[in-house]
Design an enzyme around this catalytic site. Structure first.
Site, PDB file in Angstrom:
ATOM      1  N   LYS A  40       0.872  -1.029  -0.155  1.00  0.00           N
ATOM      2  CA  LYS A  40       0.000  -0.017  -0.041  1.00  0.00           C
ATOM      3  C   LYS A  40       0.757   1.179  -0.134  1.00  0.00           C
ATOM      4  O   LYS A  40       0.623   2.112  -0.749  1.00  0.00           O
ATOM      5  CB  LYS A  40      -0.876   0.034   1.327  1.00  0.00           C
ATOM      6  CG  LYS A  40      -1.538   1.444   1.503  1.00  0.00           C
ATOM      7  CD  LYS A  40      -2.341   1.385   2.815  1.00  0.00           C
ATOM      8  CE  LYS A  40      -1.586   1.423   3.862  1.00  0.00           C
ATOM      9  NZ  LYS A  40      -1.360   2.999   4.492  1.00  0.00           N
ATOM     10  N   ASN A  41       1.689   1.294   0.838  1.00  0.00           N
ATOM     11  CA  ASN A  41       2.657   2.623   1.092  1.00  0.00           C
ATOM     12  C   ASN A  41       3.541   2.934  -0.065  1.00  0.00           C
ATOM     13  O   ASN A  41       4.067   3.901  -0.179  1.00  0.00           O
ATOM     14  CB  ASN A  41       3.436   2.569   2.439  1.00  0.00           C
ATOM     15  CG  ASN A  41       2.458   2.576   3.417  1.00  0.00           C
ATOM     16  OD1 ASN A  41       1.129   2.930   3.339  1.00  0.00           O
ATOM     17  ND2 ASN A  41       2.641   2.361   4.854  1.00  0.00           N
ATOM     18  N   ARG A 111      -3.988  10.992   4.168  1.00  0.00           N
ATOM     19  CA  ARG A 111      -2.638  11.768   4.336  1.00  0.00           C
ATOM     20  C   ARG A 111      -1.812  11.574   3.247  1.00  0.00           C
ATOM     21  O   ARG A 111      -1.114  12.728   2.671  1.00  0.00           O
ATOM     22  CB  ARG A 111      -2.195  11.206   5.639  1.00  0.00           C
ATOM     23  CG  ARG A 111      -0.901  11.814   5.869  1.00  0.00           C
ATOM     24  CD  ARG A 111      -0.136  11.356   7.147  1.00  0.00           C
ATOM     25  NE  ARG A 111       1.236  12.048   7.109  1.00  0.00           N
ATOM     26  CZ  ARG A 111       1.598  13.211   7.319  1.00  0.00           C
ATOM     27  NH1 ARG A 111       0.622  13.909   7.329  1.00  0.00           N
ATOM     28  NH2 ARG A 111       2.791  13.553   7.396  1.00  0.00           N
ATOM     29  N   CYS A 135      -4.522  12.552  12.319  1.00  0.00           N
ATOM     30  CA  CYS A 135      -5.235  11.300  12.338  1.00  0.00           C
ATOM     31  C   CYS A 135      -5.238  10.669  13.952  1.00  0.00           C
ATOM     32  O   CYS A 135      -4.583  11.192  14.646  1.00  0.00           O
ATOM     33  CB  CYS A 135      -4.971  10.368  11.195  1.00  0.00           C
ATOM     34  SG  CYS A 135      -3.294   9.582  11.666  1.00  0.00           S
ATOM     35  N   ARG A 140       0.769  14.211  12.581  1.00  0.00           N
ATOM     36  CA  ARG A 140       1.216  14.076  11.327  1.00  0.00           C
ATOM     37  C   ARG A 140       1.536  15.354  10.689  1.00  0.00           C
ATOM     38  O   ARG A 140       1.050  15.876   9.593  1.00  0.00           O
ATOM     39  CB  ARG A 140       0.103  13.398  10.430  1.00  0.00           C
ATOM     40  CG  ARG A 140      -0.555  12.122  10.935  1.00  0.00           C
ATOM     41  CD  ARG A 140       0.342  11.026  11.364  1.00  0.00           C
ATOM     42  NE  ARG A 140       1.025  10.528  10.064  1.00  0.00           N
ATOM     43  CZ  ARG A 140       0.204   9.404   9.367  1.00  0.00           C
ATOM     44  NH1 ARG A 140      -0.603   9.063  10.114  1.00  0.00           N
ATOM     45  NH2 ARG A 140       0.962   8.924   8.388  1.00  0.00           N
ATOM     46  N   VAL A 142       3.574  18.263   8.603  1.00  0.00           N
ATOM     47  CA  VAL A 142       4.412  18.170   7.305  1.00  0.00           C
ATOM     48  C   VAL A 142       5.555  19.304   7.166  1.00  0.00           C
ATOM     49  O   VAL A 142       5.659  19.491   5.922  1.00  0.00           O
ATOM     50  CB  VAL A 142       3.468  18.530   6.105  1.00  0.00           C
ATOM     51  CG1 VAL A 142       2.486  17.146   5.738  1.00  0.00           C
ATOM     52  CG2 VAL A 142       2.587  19.701   6.135  1.00  0.00           C
ATOM     53  N   ASP A 143       5.822  19.736   8.345  1.00  0.00           N
ATOM     54  CA  ASP A 143       7.024  20.608   8.328  1.00  0.00           C
ATOM     55  C   ASP A 143       8.281  20.395   7.405  1.00  0.00           C
ATOM     56  O   ASP A 143       8.871  21.067   6.792  1.00  0.00           O
ATOM     57  CB  ASP A 143       7.331  21.193   9.538  1.00  0.00           C
ATOM     58  CG  ASP A 143       7.657  19.896  10.619  1.00  0.00           C
ATOM     59  OD1 ASP A 143       7.056  19.021  10.435  1.00  0.00           O
ATOM     60  OD2 ASP A 143       8.913  19.963  11.133  1.00  0.00           O
ATOM     61  N   ASP A 324       4.489   0.115  12.030  1.00  0.00           N
ATOM     62  CA  ASP A 324       3.325  -0.471  11.241  1.00  0.00           C
ATOM     63  C   ASP A 324       3.019  -1.886  11.733  1.00  0.00           C
ATOM     64  O   ASP A 324       2.059  -2.467  11.395  1.00  0.00           O
ATOM     65  CB  ASP A 324       3.387  -0.274   9.850  1.00  0.00           C
ATOM     66  CG  ASP A 324       3.323   0.965   9.293  1.00  0.00           C
ATOM     67  OD1 ASP A 324       3.770   1.321   8.174  1.00  0.00           O
ATOM     68  OD2 ASP A 324       3.134   1.971  10.226  1.00  0.00           O
ATOM     69  N   ARG A 416      -8.887  -0.022   4.599  1.00  0.00           N
ATOM     70  CA  ARG A 416      -7.808   0.875   4.069  1.00  0.00           C
ATOM     71  C   ARG A 416      -6.697   0.504   3.743  1.00  0.00           C
ATOM     72  O   ARG A 416      -5.927   0.817   2.652  1.00  0.00           O
ATOM     73  CB  ARG A 416      -7.497   2.245   5.114  1.00  0.00           C
ATOM     74  CG  ARG A 416      -8.566   3.092   5.502  1.00  0.00           C
ATOM     75  CD  ARG A 416      -8.270   4.245   6.415  1.00  0.00           C
ATOM     76  NE  ARG A 416      -6.912   5.105   5.582  1.00  0.00           N
ATOM     77  CZ  ARG A 416      -6.871   5.969   5.607  1.00  0.00           C
ATOM     78  NH1 ARG A 416      -7.315   6.734   6.766  1.00  0.00           N
ATOM     79  NH2 ARG A 416      -5.910   6.780   4.961  1.00  0.00           N
TER      80      ARG A 416
HETATM   81  C1  EPZ Z   1       4.445   6.779   6.277  1.00  0.00           C
HETATM   82  O1  EPZ Z   1       3.821   7.749   6.581  1.00  0.00           O
HETATM   83  C2  EPZ Z   1       3.532   5.607   6.071  1.00  0.00           C
HETATM   84  N1  EPZ Z   1       2.418   6.025   5.245  1.00  0.00           N
HETATM   85  C3  EPZ Z   1       2.954   5.290   7.438  1.00  0.00           C
HETATM   86  O2  EPZ Z   1       2.092   4.112   7.172  1.00  0.00           O
HETATM   87  C4  EPZ Z   1       4.312   4.662   8.274  1.00  0.00           C
HETATM   88  O3  EPZ Z   1       3.980   4.479   9.619  1.00  0.00           O
HETATM   89  C5  EPZ Z   1       5.302   5.693   8.292  1.00  0.00           C
HETATM   90  O4  EPZ Z   1       5.620   6.372   7.191  1.00  0.00           O
HETATM   91  C6  EPZ Z   1       6.441   5.499   9.202  1.00  0.00           C
HETATM   92  O5  EPZ Z   1       7.007   4.258   8.596  1.00  0.00           O
HETATM   93  C7  EPZ Z   1       2.483   6.120   4.014  1.00  0.00           C
HETATM   94  O6  EPZ Z   1       3.608   5.941   3.431  1.00  0.00           O
HETATM   95  C8  EPZ Z   1       1.355   6.390   3.037  1.00  0.00           C
HETATM   96  P1  EPZ Z   1       6.737   9.770   8.497  1.00  0.00           P
HETATM   97  P2  EPZ Z   1       4.600   9.158   6.953  1.00  0.00           P
HETATM   98  O7  EPZ Z   1       6.702  11.110   7.719  1.00  0.00           O
HETATM   99  O8  EPZ Z   1       5.357   9.590   5.595  1.00  0.00           O
HETATM  100  C9  EPZ Z   1       7.026  13.046  11.878  1.00  0.00           C
HETATM  101  C10 EPZ Z   1       0.291   2.457   7.637  1.00  0.00           C
HETATM  102  O9  EPZ Z   1      -0.112   2.230   8.793  1.00  0.00           O
HETATM  103  N2  EPZ Z   1       7.131  14.029  10.855  1.00  0.00           N
HETATM  104  O10 EPZ Z   1       7.821   8.991   8.476  1.00  0.00           O
HETATM  105  O11 EPZ Z   1       3.214  10.060   7.352  1.00  0.00           O
HETATM  106  C11 EPZ Z   1       5.703  12.299  12.014  1.00  0.00           C
HETATM  107  O12 EPZ Z   1       4.699  13.187  12.815  1.00  0.00           O
HETATM  108  C12 EPZ Z   1       0.752   3.980   7.638  1.00  0.00           C
HETATM  109  O13 EPZ Z   1       0.282   1.979   6.618  1.00  0.00           O
HETATM  110  C13 EPZ Z   1       7.238  15.366  11.221  1.00  0.00           C
HETATM  111  O14 EPZ Z   1       7.418  15.721  12.430  1.00  0.00           O
HETATM  112  O15 EPZ Z   1       5.466   9.053   8.150  1.00  0.00           O
HETATM  113  C14 EPZ Z   1       5.930  10.985  12.871  1.00  0.00           C
HETATM  114  O16 EPZ Z   1       6.126  11.306  14.144  1.00  0.00           O
HETATM  115  C15 EPZ Z   1       0.663   4.968   9.140  1.00  0.00           C
HETATM  116  N3  EPZ Z   1       7.211  16.173  10.155  1.00  0.00           N
HETATM  117  C16 EPZ Z   1       7.073  10.674  12.066  1.00  0.00           C
HETATM  118  O17 EPZ Z   1       7.888  11.933  11.632  1.00  0.00           O
HETATM  119  C17 EPZ Z   1       6.974  15.849   8.913  1.00  0.00           C
HETATM  120  O18 EPZ Z   1       7.091  16.876   7.993  1.00  0.00           O
HETATM  121  C18 EPZ Z   1       7.273   9.680  11.145  1.00  0.00           C
HETATM  122  O19 EPZ Z   1       6.441  10.341   9.803  1.00  0.00           O
HETATM  123  C19 EPZ Z   1       6.835  14.496   8.562  1.00  0.00           C
HETATM  124  C20 EPZ Z   1       6.928  13.737   9.723  1.00  0.00           C
END
Ligand code: EPZ
Length: 449
Positions: A40-41, A111, A135, A140, A142-143, A324, A416
């Site tokens: 999926k991801n 997201r 969520c 979550r 996006v900074d 995950d 999902r």
């Molecule tokens: C991806 O989410 C996956 N989703 C998530 O899978 C997965 O849990 C996550 O990576 C971690 O491996 C998809 O790929 C669609 P991150 P993502 O940015 O990209 C913080 C599932 O169950 N952060 O690595 O959103 C954030 O808050 C889903 O399949 C910032 O602070 O994850 C979090 O604490 C859930 N600022 C940490 O980083 C940012 O700009 C990890 O988030 C971005 C992220």
């Protein structure tokens, strides 16, 4: 040490008697082979990456999931034609990509829709997208995505919940990520493929889905080195061309099924899988006492060993233990001998499955952000409600090992991220079915409880 009370506010949405639910009779071992769907991801990021070319792409091994269908709607809203061509294959034609904003209602539900910002900006020089909401598992933010695009020369404004980015031409830069964010790494990497000059992403996410996206972009003519390591180097090119690409297998679905096999003391064979994507999960299952064999390049088999033993889990970015898989392992650890400590370090609120697992008879307490799982001799079936995607998988796993009937509501979370999970489990002997209330009894779909 303070005891953090499990949140008093409901951690799951109230359910209505009309909504579908899964009905499980626990205590039956599984046996056989389970096919693993595309990741999926990876598929979601690659669908966004397809916007980088106007020549059209064909993507295969795309799982049939609610998230994929939502992403298709979002692409449609920005002028991209997504055409299913046979099972699990999509044609994506981004020739008429526009700067229109995808509707907030869509973006807020998925997201991953934020992943289209970088490609649209790189293609058209301007992009606007609603900030994705938080969520169940966290805020979550996006900074890191925004700062990365700004480093590539974009002017980024955020106002009224909308991110607007402009850049006549993106320019390569050296970017250090404060946190190895998967999404931010993917956003920056995609945008950098069409920038002028070289981009270096340091402290990049190393998840296999990042490497898969990079391989997809390279198949379109992008120049990317180091994806899958902490440092990714992208040399911008003027344009990308069409491609046909197959998505990698879903390591989280495979890990979920391994957990289901371990807790029911079953013998299961899974394929296709890429064992190198599952190192931490396999190591932890072996530490617990499960017997795991890698059979050839893309098959894994699990067999019951002795009594399952408690282990400690700390989630980390890849190659660490995947967040995950945290909920699914917690479900398994409820029946292990001993006490396990689970630390969720990636997301700030990803322990909402605790109260629902405790309803099944587990003995889990949350203290200072860690879950202390004391193994019990048995779980007993009960009605439970899923709070998020991986929590729903954890409840399925626990239900398979609970005595009596378990009923799981909140299936929109499960749908999902898992393609027909209950069908795959039925086919290897699980007593599980999807019940749709108010459908005439005797029909193929529903029987009353
Ligand atoms: C991806 O989410 C996956 N989703 C998530 O899978 C997965 O849990 C996550 O990576 C971690 O491996 C998809 O790929 C669609 P991150 P993502 O940015 O990209 C913080 C599932 O169950 N952060 O690595 O959103 C954030 O808050 C889903 O399949 C910032 O602070 O994850 C979090 O604490 C859930 N600022 C940490 O980083 C940012 O700009 C990890 O988030 C971005 C992220």
């Amino acid at each position: 040490m303070t005891i953090t009370p499990v949140p008093s506010q409901p951690t799951v949405e109230p359910t209505s008697p009309e909504e579908p639910y899964l009905k499980l009779e626990g205590g039956y071992p599984l046996r056989g082979e389970v096919p693993i769907s595309g990741a999926k991801n990876s598929a979601l990021a690659i669908m966004a990456g397809a916007l980088l070319t106007m020549d059209g792409c064909r993507i295969s091994n795309v799982p049939d999931l609610a998230d994929i269908r939502m992403m298709s709607e979002i692409l449609d809203a920005v002028g991209v034609r997504v055409t299913p061509v046979g099972p699990n294959t999509l044609d994506i034609d981004a020739r008429f990509l526009s700067v229109h904003r995808a509707p907030y209602e869509l973006v807020n539900r998925l997201r991953a829709s934020f992943f289209i910002l970088g490609p649209i900006l790189a293609r058209l020089g301007m992009a606007r997208i609603h900030l994705p909401g938080g969520c169940a598992i966290g805020a979550r933010p996006v900074d890191l995505h925004v700062r990365g695009l700004a480093a590539l020369g974009a002017e980024v404004h955020i106002e009224h919940g909308v991110v607007e980015a402009r850049a006549r031409k993106l320019r390569g830069a050296r970017i250090y990520l404060d946190y190895p964010s998967v999404g931010a790494t993917e956003t920056i990497m995609m945008a950098a493929t069409l920038a002028e000059g070289e981009t270096v992403i340091e402290n990049a996410a190393q998840e296999p889905e990042v490497a898969d996206l990079a391989n997809f972009c390279r198949s379109m003519g992008a120049c990317i080195r180091g994806a899958g390591t902490k440092t990714i180097v992208i040399c911008g090119v003027p344009r990308l061309h069409s491609t046909e690409y197959q998505v990698i297998p879903d390591r989280v679905e495979a890990g979920t099924l391994l957990a289901a096999a371990a807790i029911t003391r079953s013998i299961l064979s899974l394929s296709p899988v890429i064992p190198d994507h599952m190192g931490a999960v396999i190591a932890k299952l072996r530490e617990m006492g499960a017997l795991i064999d890698i059979v050839g390049p893309n098959r894994i088999e699990i067999r019951p060993g002795g009594t399952l033993r408690a282990v400690d889990i700390e989630t980390q970015p890849f190659p660490g233990f995947p967040t995950d898989m945290q909920a699914q392992f917690m479900a398994m650890l409820t029946l292990c001998e001993g006490t396990s400590i689970i630390s969720e370090t990636v997301f700030e609120n990803r322990l909402m499955h605790v109260p629902e697992l405790n309803r099944l008879g587990a003995d889990i307490r949350v203290r200072s952000g860690h879950a202390i799982v004391r193994g019990v001799l048995r779980l007993s079936g009960a009605p439970v409600v899923a709070s998020d995607l991986r929590a729903s998988a954890a409840l399925v796993i626990a239900g398979l090992a609970s005595h009596g009937t378990t009923r799981i509501a909140g299936l929109h979370h499960l749908d999902r991220g898992y393609e027909s999970l209950e069908v795959k489990l039925q086919q290897v002997g699980a007593r599980i079915e999807r019940v749709v209330p108010n459908v005439p009894t005797g029909s193929l779909v529903a029987q009353s409880l």
